[in-house]
Design a protein around this motif. Structure first.
Motif, PDB file in Angstrom:
ATOM      1  N   ARG A  12       1.385  -1.307   0.192  1.00  0.00           N
ATOM      2  CA  ARG A  12      -0.075  -0.031  -0.209  1.00  0.00           C
ATOM      3  C   ARG A  12       1.278   1.336   0.170  1.00  0.00           C
ATOM      4  O   ARG A  12       0.622   2.621  -0.588  1.00  0.00           O
ATOM      5  N   ALA A  13       2.370   1.399   0.606  1.00  0.00           N
ATOM      6  CA  ALA A  13       2.760   2.219   0.847  1.00  0.00           C
ATOM      7  C   ALA A  13       3.489   2.875  -0.535  1.00  0.00           C
ATOM      8  O   ALA A  13       3.530   3.937  -1.104  1.00  0.00           O
ATOM      9  N   MET A  18       3.383   4.224   7.368  1.00  0.00           N
ATOM     10  CA  MET A  18       2.315   3.453   6.062  1.00  0.00           C
ATOM     11  C   MET A  18       1.322   4.088   6.602  1.00  0.00           C
ATOM     12  O   MET A  18      -0.439   4.412   6.862  1.00  0.00           O
TER      13      MET A  18
END
Length: 341
Positions: A96-97, A292
């Motif tokens: 996701r980062a 994150m």
């Protein structure tokens, strides 16, 4: 029993048997000069090493003081280092980062990369890096060393091949990873040398904390002397070591001395991605996860990656608070005259 490799004038060091409390050791050179030599003939060598271990505990065996700073990684170099990513909370967060979704197949088939194994850092060696802009990060993990594993072996057979358990700091250079992976050929420059704990232990030393494929104890991580993580290595591990080893052996034989890592230990919390130690959570085993979470909560990361002078410590303790593997303790340093501004 507990085994370590002391640094000497050779590349592969000198094998010693270490006391359970990590205070004393006994040279094992008359049985096996190196840990790799012991692994190559484990069935014959291990019982003899176990007798030394017993003698250390009873006082029947002459010993010398064991100093963790004198230890190399248990295997200073290895035939193979294959690092899995068994904690899918970590996989999801770091992807996701990078703005990448996690495919559904990741829940059924382990992710794994083949790291450099020609030379590992000692557990107290500095992390030498000439540029802070690389995004220097630590990754606290558990790893196992296996005996020979035949191609196509089942997870059950693979679990029986586990000889030793240890900890690892799988150093990552986060700023280099996206461009490197975008080439479609995997990690290389973004994964410099890893460091392993001063001591590797046989699974029986772990008692009920070891269930045959997972180690159910918190991995204690501190950054610059402050608690950063205490994620339990036996929780949220989607693939156990038997499954990881079998995955590595799907299309090849694994030789004795192959190291297989768990990936960054990571726990979820109440169905969410986890929270900091200060906020009552289990924290994190790498900086990328915290960044994150910060991005999710505030829109941008607040915690920087490691800078010159920063120190990481990774350790695991038994239920009585005694160190099991000794500590990985490393400081980020710049090679003299090579710093890039």
């Amino acid at each position: 029993m507990k085994l370590a490799t002391l640094k000497d004038s050779t590349r592969d060091g000198r094998l010693v048997v270490v006391a359970r409390d990590l205070t004393r050791c006994c040279d094992a050179g008359h049985i096996a000069r190196t840990l790799q030599a012991a692994l190559d003939d484990w069935e014959n060598v291990a019982p003899r090493l176990a007798l030394i271990a017993e003698g250390i505990e009873t006082g029947a065996q002459p010993t010398a003081r064991f100093h963790e700073h004198a230890a190399a990684s248990p295997l200073p170099r290895a035939y193979q280092w294959a690092d899995g990513s068994a904690y899918l909370n970590h996989v999801e967060l770091v992807r996701r980062a990078r703005g990448v979704e996690m495919p559904a197949s990741f829940w059924a088939d382990p992710l794994m990369y083949q790291g450099g194994s020609d030379g590992f850092l000692a557990p107290r060696d500095p992390i030498l890096m000439d540029n802070e802009a690389y995004g220097i990060d630590f990754e606290g993990e558990v790893a196992v060393i296996v005996g020979d594993v035949a191609m196509g072996s089942s997870p059950e057979v693979a679990r029986a091949a586990i000889r030793l358990v240890m900890l690892v700091n799988d150093v990552s250079l986060r700023a280099l990873i996206p461009d490197e992976l975008a080439k479609g050929f995997g990690f290389f420059q973004s994964k410099p040398a890893s460091a392993f704990s001063p001591v590797a232990v046989t699974p029986d030393e772990l008692g009920t904390a070891w269930d045959g494929g997972k180690l159910h104890l918190p991995l204690l991580v501190s950054l610059n002397g402050r608690a950063f993580g205490k994620a339990n290595a036996g929780v949220d591990m989607t693939f156990d070591f038997g499954e990881l080893i079998a995955h590595a052996a799907k299309t090849r034989n694994l030789v004795a001395g192959t190291i297989v890592g768990s990936g960054t230990v990571s726990n979820r919390l109440d169905g969410g991605p986890g929270t900091t130690v200060e906020a009552g959570g289990n924290g994190y085993s790498c900086i990328a996860e915290l960044r994150m979470i910060e991005t999710i909560e505030t829109g941008s990361p607040k915690t920087p990656f490691m800078a010159f002078g920063d120190q990481i410590r990774i350790e695991m303790q038994d239920d009585d608070g005694r160190s099991i593997f000794g500590a990985i303790e490393q400081t980020v340093e710049c090679p003299a005259g090579e710093r890039e501004l």
